[in-house]
Motif scaffolding. Structure first.
Motif, PDB file in Angstrom:
ATOM      1  N   TYR A  71      -5.554   8.707  -3.756  1.00 15.48           N
ATOM      2  CA  TYR A  71      -5.239   8.211  -2.413  1.00 15.48           C
ATOM      3  C   TYR A  71      -6.099   7.010  -2.032  1.00 15.48           C
ATOM      4  N   LYS A  72      -6.723   6.368  -3.032  1.00 13.14           N
ATOM      5  CA  LYS A  72      -7.562   5.199  -2.754  1.00 13.14           C
ATOM      6  C   LYS A  72      -6.708   4.097  -2.144  1.00 13.14           C
ATOM      7  N   GLY A  73      -7.178   3.538  -1.038  1.00 10.67           N
ATOM      8  CA  GLY A  73      -6.428   2.492  -0.344  1.00 10.67           C
ATOM      9  C   GLY A  73      -5.449   3.032   0.680  1.00 10.67           C
ATOM     10  N   ASN A  74      -5.309   4.371   0.759  1.00  9.23           N
ATOM     11  CA  ASN A  74      -4.328   4.924   1.690  1.00  9.23           C
ATOM     12  C   ASN A  74      -4.778   4.802   3.151  1.00  9.23           C
ATOM     13  N   GLY A  75      -6.093   4.723   3.370  1.00 11.32           N
ATOM     14  CA  GLY A  75      -6.591   4.520   4.735  1.00 11.32           C
ATOM     15  C   GLY A  75      -6.114   3.183   5.270  1.00 11.32           C
ATOM     16  N   ALA A  76      -6.274   2.134   4.440  1.00  5.30           N
ATOM     17  CA  ALA A  76      -5.785   0.811   4.829  1.00  5.30           C
ATOM     18  C   ALA A  76      -4.266   0.826   4.955  1.00  5.30           C
ATOM     19  N   GLN A  77      -3.634   1.624   4.099  1.00  8.41           N
ATOM     20  CA  GLN A  77      -2.178   1.729   4.161  1.00  8.41           C
ATOM     21  C   GLN A  77      -1.721   2.314   5.492  1.00  8.41           C
ATOM     22  N   MET A  78      -2.430   3.335   5.984  1.00  7.01           N
ATOM     23  CA  MET A  78      -2.048   3.957   7.251  1.00  7.01           C
ATOM     24  C   MET A  78      -2.266   3.008   8.431  1.00  7.01           C
ATOM     25  N   VAL A  79      -3.365   2.226   8.358  1.00 14.45           N
ATOM     26  CA  VAL A  79      -3.626   1.239   9.402  1.00 14.45           C
ATOM     27  C   VAL A  79      -2.507   0.204   9.435  1.00 14.45           C
ATOM     28  N   ARG A  80      -1.992  -0.139   8.251  1.00 11.29           N
ATOM     29  CA  ARG A  80      -0.922  -1.129   8.154  1.00 11.29           C
ATOM     30  C   ARG A  80       0.448  -0.542   8.461  1.00 11.29           C
ATOM     31  N   ILE A  81       0.709   0.660   7.950  1.00 15.30           N
ATOM     32  CA  ILE A  81       2.091   1.145   7.950  1.00 15.30           C
ATOM     33  C   ILE A  81       2.585   1.542   9.330  1.00 15.30           C
ATOM     34  N   THR A 132      -2.317  -6.825   1.743  1.00  8.81           N
ATOM     35  CA  THR A 132      -3.166  -7.456   0.732  1.00  8.81           C
ATOM     36  C   THR A 132      -4.474  -6.689   0.571  1.00  8.81           C
ATOM     37  N   ILE A 133      -5.084  -6.324   1.683  1.00  7.55           N
ATOM     38  CA  ILE A 133      -6.344  -5.577   1.658  1.00  7.55           C
ATOM     39  C   ILE A 133      -6.147  -4.216   1.017  1.00  7.55           C
ATOM     40  N   ARG A 134      -5.052  -3.532   1.370  1.00  4.89           N
ATOM     41  CA  ARG A 134      -4.772  -2.219   0.791  1.00  4.89           C
ATOM     42  C   ARG A 134      -4.610  -2.312  -0.723  1.00  4.89           C
ATOM     43  N   ALA A 135      -3.927  -3.370  -1.196  1.00  6.47           N
ATOM     44  CA  ALA A 135      -3.739  -3.552  -2.632  1.00  6.47           C
ATOM     45  C   ALA A 135      -5.076  -3.767  -3.335  1.00  6.47           C
ATOM     46  N   ARG A 136      -5.959  -4.567  -2.723  1.00 13.47           N
ATOM     47  CA  ARG A 136      -7.281  -4.809  -3.305  1.00 13.47           C
ATOM     48  C   ARG A 136      -8.078  -3.501  -3.420  1.00 13.47           C
ATOM     49  N   LEU A 137      -8.051  -2.702  -2.361  1.00  8.59           N
ATOM     50  CA  LEU A 137      -8.795  -1.433  -2.360  1.00  8.59           C
ATOM     51  C   LEU A 137      -8.227  -0.468  -3.391  1.00  8.59           C
ATOM     52  N   THR A 148     -16.245  -2.338   0.120  1.00 16.20           N
ATOM     53  CA  THR A 148     -16.639  -1.017   0.623  1.00 16.20           C
ATOM     54  C   THR A 148     -15.641  -0.449   1.633  1.00 16.20           C
ATOM     55  N   GLY A 149     -14.729  -1.258   2.096  1.00 21.73           N
ATOM     56  CA  GLY A 149     -13.761  -0.780   3.075  1.00 21.73           C
ATOM     57  C   GLY A 149     -12.886  -1.913   3.573  1.00 21.73           C
ATOM     58  N   ILE A 150     -12.070  -1.614   4.564  1.00 20.29           N
ATOM     59  CA  ILE A 150     -11.090  -2.569   5.079  1.00 20.29           C
ATOM     60  C   ILE A 150     -11.752  -3.826   5.638  1.00 20.29           C
ATOM     61  N   VAL A 151     -12.744  -3.635   6.516  1.00 19.15           N
ATOM     62  CA  VAL A 151     -13.394  -4.774   7.169  1.00 19.15           C
ATOM     63  C   VAL A 151     -14.151  -5.629   6.157  1.00 19.15           C
ATOM     64  N   HIS A 152     -14.857  -4.973   5.230  1.00 18.81           N
ATOM     65  CA  HIS A 152     -15.608  -5.711   4.215  1.00 18.81           C
ATOM     66  C   HIS A 152     -14.679  -6.507   3.313  1.00 18.81           C
ATOM     67  N   ALA A 153     -13.546  -5.919   2.923  1.00 19.58           N
ATOM     68  CA  ALA A 153     -12.577  -6.618   2.076  1.00 19.58           C
ATOM     69  C   ALA A 153     -12.015  -7.829   2.808  1.00 19.58           C
ATOM     70  N   ALA A 154     -11.646  -7.657   4.059  1.00 15.03           N
ATOM     71  CA  ALA A 154     -11.074  -8.754   4.837  1.00 15.03           C
ATOM     72  C   ALA A 154     -12.070  -9.899   5.002  1.00 15.03           C
ATOM     73  N   SER A 155     -13.314  -9.573   5.372  1.00 22.44           N
ATOM     74  CA  SER A 155     -14.324 -10.609   5.595  1.00 22.44           C
ATOM     75  C   SER A 155     -14.697 -11.319   4.297  1.00 22.44           C
TER      76      SER A 155
END
Length: 317
Positions: A71-81, A132-137, A148-155
């Motif tokens: 389920y890696k990246g699913n947190g970002a997926q939920m924020v997006r979906i 894009t962020i979810r795919a990277r994670l 380390t997470g959504i915000v870190h990936a984006a920045s």
């Protein structure tokens, strides 16, 4: 006074549709989250998993990383979906209502496709950076984490890869692919829904006591229509989905940086290096396995939420 009442009703309609669509999207994506991750790893030719098949890859993730890693990246997926699905379903209802009122023969026959394509373009434009962020994670392997997470990936992407353009890398093939994908998804579902209600009213439909007595799809009917719609839509748009992933993940490996140079060049690189089956349609088997239940769950949940929120008055044949 009448105008205020109408505006209130419109806002109420939109709010309930946003809720129904958002919940539908979250349920659908959570259902297939492990398949989503292995699909990304296969599409982008991860050095750790590219020699595995679908089920072998899933087992390898659990063995090499952990069960939670599925389920890696699913947190970002939920924020997006949630905003993505909420916007898509609500836009579809609005566009369908508007197009249905036009007296243009060509539009009337293809209004479901046009409304679906427009809804897909609207939703993906608003939420693409999160994809894009979810795919990277999801592409990260345990022990080799860059983010380390959504915000870190984006920045990090914003600072080191060219600003906002980095977050929208792969957007053009996504937009091009979204037109047939979303268009066929909604068109096929709505057409099959009408077909089932007309020819199988007792086996795949039921009367709904919550509305005016019209027919609604039963759960098997919803799943059947949604699954078929997902299969058709994915078959048409899949090569552009692969292109999008390769562009999104190009910067994560020095050997794949040439995949981020543009849609057409990326398509040519994929075809030249891996061909059609192992390149443009790489991971297609897992895509069918994930897309059919995902779209089926999405449409089924949305239809159910519409009925619960009194958004579906049923259809009379």
């Amino acid at each position: 006074m009448a105008l205020k009442v109408e505006q209130t009703n419109d806002l109420n309609f939109i709010a309930r549709n946003l809720l129904a669509g958002g919940i539908a999207g979250m349920c659908a994506k959570t259902t297939v989250a492990p398949l989503d991750r292995i699909k990304i790893l296969l599409q982008a030719q991860s050095s750790h998993y590219k020699h595995h098949g679908v089920f072998g890859g899933l087992m390898a993730i659990v063995k090499q990383e952990s069960f939670i890693a599925l389920y890696k990246g699913n947190g970002a997926q939920m924020v997006r979906i949630f905003p993505y699905a909420a916007t898509q379903f609500t836009s579809f209802e609005i566009y369908k209502k508007y197009l249905g009122g036009l007296n243009v023969p060509m539009v009337q026959h293809g209004d479901k496709f046009v409304a679906g394509a427009g809804a897909g373009v609207t939703s993906v434009t608003l939420t693409y950076p999160l994809d894009t962020i979810r795919a990277r994670l999801a592409f990260q392997i345990s022990g080799e984490h860059r983010y380390t997470g959504i915000v870190h990936a984006a920045s990090s992407m914003f600072k080191t890869e060219g600003g906002i353009r980095a977050l929208y890398r792969g957007f053009v093939p996504t937009l091009v692919g979204m037109v047939p994908y979303a268009g066929f998804s909604f068109y096929c579902f709505e057409s099959l829904k009408f077909f089932c209600m007309k020819y199988f009213p007792t086996t795949l439909c039921r009367k709904c006591d919550r509305n005016t007595g019209g027919l609604v799809l039963s759960v098997p009917g919803k799943l059947l229509c949604g699954g078929f719609a997902g299969a058709v839509a994915q078959s048409v748009s899949y090569p552009l989905d692969v292109t999008r992933r390769r562009m999104q993940l190009a910067a994560m490996d020095p050997t794949t940086r040439h995949f981020g140079v543009g849609m057409v060049k990326t398509l040519k690189h994929i075809y030249k290096e891996n061909g059609v089956v192992k390149g443009l349609y790489r991971g297609m088997s897992v895509n069918y396995i994930r897309a059919i239940p995902m779209v089926a769950t999405s449409f089924s949940t949305y239809e159910m939420m519409k009925q619960l929120l009194d958004l579906d008055t049923g259809m009379k044949i």
